[in-house]
Scaffold this active site. Sequence first.
Site, short mmCIF file in Angstrom:
data_model
loop_
_atom_site.label_atom_id
_atom_site.label_comp_id
_atom_site.label_asym_id
_atom_site.label_seq_id
_atom_site.Cartn_x
_atom_site.Cartn_y
_atom_site.Cartn_z
N ARG A 59 0.64 -1.15 -0.02
CA ARG A 59 -0.09 -0.05 -0.06
C ARG A 59 0.67 1.18 -0.09
O ARG A 59 0.50 2.35 -0.86
CB ARG A 59 -0.98 0.13 1.38
CG ARG A 59 -1.82 1.06 1.31
CD ARG A 59 -2.36 0.97 3.04
NE ARG A 59 -3.14 -0.04 2.98
CZ ARG A 59 -4.44 -0.10 2.98
NH1 ARG A 59 -5.18 0.82 2.51
NH2 ARG A 59 -5.11 -1.20 3.15
N LYS A 168 0.04 -21.17 3.82
CA LYS A 168 -1.23 -21.48 4.78
C LYS A 168 -1.43 -20.44 5.83
O LYS A 168 -0.77 -19.49 5.65
CB LYS A 168 -0.74 -22.94 5.52
CG LYS A 168 0.19 -22.56 6.50
CD LYS A 168 0.64 -23.74 7.52
CE LYS A 168 1.29 -23.41 8.60
NZ LYS A 168 0.93 -22.35 9.56
N ASP A 197 4.26 -25.43 1.85
CA ASP A 197 4.21 -26.07 3.29
C ASP A 197 5.75 -26.07 3.64
O ASP A 197 6.65 -26.97 2.95
CB ASP A 197 3.60 -27.39 3.57
CG ASP A 197 3.74 -28.02 4.90
OD1 ASP A 197 4.68 -27.82 5.41
OD2 ASP A 197 2.62 -28.30 5.31
N HIS A 198 6.20 -25.11 4.33
CA HIS A 198 7.70 -24.92 4.43
C HIS A 198 8.50 -26.14 4.88
O HIS A 198 9.80 -26.41 4.58
CB HIS A 198 8.10 -23.57 5.14
CG HIS A 198 7.79 -23.79 6.81
ND1 HIS A 198 6.99 -23.50 7.24
CD2 HIS A 198 9.08 -23.69 7.55
CE1 HIS A 198 7.03 -23.51 8.57
NE2 HIS A 198 8.58 -23.81 8.61
N LYS A 202 12.49 -28.43 3.82
CA LYS A 202 13.63 -28.62 4.54
C LYS A 202 14.32 -29.89 4.24
O LYS A 202 13.69 -30.82 3.75
CB LYS A 202 12.70 -29.14 6.30
CG LYS A 202 12.20 -27.71 6.92
CD LYS A 202 12.02 -28.31 8.36
CE LYS A 202 11.02 -27.09 8.96
NZ LYS A 202 11.76 -26.07 9.65
N GLU A 236 7.69 -27.47 20.04
CA GLU A 236 8.35 -25.73 19.96
C GLU A 236 8.60 -25.34 21.28
O GLU A 236 7.60 -25.77 22.27
CB GLU A 236 7.74 -25.00 19.12
CG GLU A 236 7.41 -25.29 17.97
CD GLU A 236 6.57 -24.30 17.11
OE1 GLU A 236 7.12 -23.16 16.67
OE2 GLU A 236 5.47 -24.43 16.81
N ASP A 255 -2.76 -24.85 13.01
CA ASP A 255 -1.29 -24.29 12.82
C ASP A 255 -0.43 -25.27 12.16
O ASP A 255 0.25 -24.94 11.31
CB ASP A 255 -1.03 -23.42 13.99
CG ASP A 255 0.11 -22.78 13.65
OD1 ASP A 255 0.15 -22.07 12.51
OD2 ASP A 255 1.14 -22.69 14.58
N HIS A 260 1.84 -29.16 8.53
CA HIS A 260 3.24 -29.61 8.50
C HIS A 260 3.30 -31.24 9.18
O HIS A 260 4.13 -31.82 8.57
CB HIS A 260 4.00 -28.89 9.57
CG HIS A 260 4.17 -27.44 9.08
ND1 HIS A 260 4.11 -26.93 7.98
CD2 HIS A 260 4.11 -26.36 10.15
CE1 HIS A 260 4.02 -25.63 8.01
NE2 HIS A 260 3.91 -25.12 9.40
N LYS A 361 3.11 -26.00 21.67
CA LYS A 361 4.17 -24.86 21.84
C LYS A 361 4.49 -24.81 23.41
O LYS A 361 3.73 -25.59 24.28
CB LYS A 361 3.26 -23.65 21.71
CG LYS A 361 2.85 -23.17 20.20
CD LYS A 361 3.50 -22.06 19.58
CE LYS A 361 2.92 -21.70 18.08
NZ LYS A 361 4.29 -21.73 17.17
C1 BG6 Z 1 4.54 -21.93 11.19
C2 BG6 Z 1 3.51 -22.06 12.34
O1 BG6 Z 1 3.89 -22.54 9.95
O2 BG6 Z 1 5.58 -23.07 11.37
C3 BG6 Z 1 4.17 -21.48 13.72
O3 BG6 Z 1 2.49 -20.85 11.66
C4 BG6 Z 1 5.39 -22.57 13.80
O4 BG6 Z 1 3.30 -21.44 14.53
C5 BG6 Z 1 6.29 -22.53 12.68
O5 BG6 Z 1 6.12 -21.99 15.05
C6 BG6 Z 1 7.30 -23.70 12.82
O6 BG6 Z 1 8.37 -23.66 11.87
P1 BG6 Z 1 9.68 -24.10 11.96
O7 BG6 Z 1 10.19 -24.22 10.64
O8 BG6 Z 1 10.59 -23.14 13.09
O9 BG6 Z 1 9.69 -25.44 12.76
#
Ligand code: BG6
Length: 508
Positions: A59, A168, A197-198, A202, A236, A255, A260, A361
């Site tokens: 913006r 996502k 989906d990261h 990995k 985490e 989440d 994941h 978490k």
């Molecule tokens: C994200 C979640 O997709 O993945 C977060 O929204 C989470 O809540 C994160 O902390 C974890 O990713 P990584 O790569 O740090 O394990």
Amino acid sequence: MSKNPLREGLVTERIPAPCTVVIFGASGDLTKRKLLPALYNLAVSRLLPPGASVVGYARREKSDTQFREEQKANVAQFSRRKPVDEAIWNDFAQGLFYVAGTFEDPKGYAKLKETLDRLDRERGTRGNRLYYLSVPPSEFGVILERLREAGLVSGPDAANFSRVVIEKPFGSDLSTGEALNHKLLSVFDERQVFRIDHYLGKETVQNLLVFRFGNSIFEPIWSREHVDHVQITVSEDIGVEGRGKFYEEAGTTRDVVQNHLLQIMSVMAMEAPVAFDADSVRNEKVKVVRALRPIVTREDVAKHTVRGQYDAGTFNGQAVPGYRQEPDVPSDSRTETYVAIRAHVDSWRWGGVPFYMRAGKRLNKRITEISLHFKKVPHALFAATAGEVEPDVLSIRIQPDEGISLRFMSKVPGPTQTLRPVTMDFRYAGSFGETGPEAYERLLLEAMLGDATLFARNDEVRAAWEWITPMHEAWKELPAPREYAAGSWGPQESDDMLHADGRHWRRL
Ligand code: BG6
């Protein structure tokens, strides 16, 4: 020489065709922390095509020069390679541009089109565009519409490519997930959609495929014949990190589990694909999610799932607040920050093997791991005094300390018949020296290349929602999540669920 598609896919360096990456939401956190550092690192690795350009769209009014300066500061802070290499940066920054506009206003898209056309002429990007929607899903619809109206989307078979990358959450349940898909597929073809989906970016998740299908000794034991049960942990140590508002709507299940965790689970449990290409791999993955035994009734959900919410506790010796004291979280929140599920994959390979999965978490440590727990030896050969013969465990550490370990029994040296478990370890850092590229580097590169193997397909997302949604429905009627102290391993009920089966969570 015969071709090995698996090896080729992972080893060959491929350079994409010249293209422009357009980032919607260019002033956001993801752009700053992940996307720009990833693009810069691709430039350092010489994996970007000549003329590669990046256009930030947001913006606020800003010049190209201002955008470049801002991004340089971001890259300096967040790049995995430090310090920034001036020569490479200067070259890369020549390809950075900025267009100001709102997501609704067609004038912004007209300016974007002008810029993209100019880049095609001046930098040779040939009408190839990768649109990265780094924006909340509620904005997807309008952006997609405006792109189409502005004539910025070409068809899947056109000579130049138009692709869209989305992050996502892909909806929040089965019906919103479907609505989102519908929207996407009304403008783009599935072949042009890249759902990030990261976790799939990995290195360790990709290595799981190589470990399973690039070796011959593991596959024969990878089944109900030998495996007693499987555990998957995505733990985490951080809390919700100021994202209370988002988390209230998501909770751990949406989440992390829906995406994941189920993604790594499907890679772990899938059959061998016939080739290492997007459809062959994803065809096998989706079968695993479809084979998950439904957990639908209130009784089943109560029996096979445990939800928790972190209470105040300590982390690294520091007092940390509970979830309900976090900003933007109501004091009566029932959102889960922990979930454990006893799942079954009803397939020939996995029939009768429980998959215990947990994510949360503010747990004791950050660790993502898959472990296969093998069956007990059939006969107690050694004297009771020798010590207990513990079942063998193969663990695949996704992060941190990426690697693979096998725990098995050994004789303690000496005249007595004493047994003790020992481990055989492979660590990436030890074998390869450096840690690999960040997930976003790999994924951006694959999207530019048009290879969707490491992205979620719509049927995978749908199957995941089909499995998860009834749990959410049932939880509304069930007691609130159990509290657990920050820094612990989650609620006692989670341990109890495994104890009831004569098993326990692996100590991590
Ligand atoms: C994200 C979640 O997709 O993945 C977060 O929204 C989470 O809540 C994160 O902390 C974890 O990713 P990584 O790569 O740090 O394990």
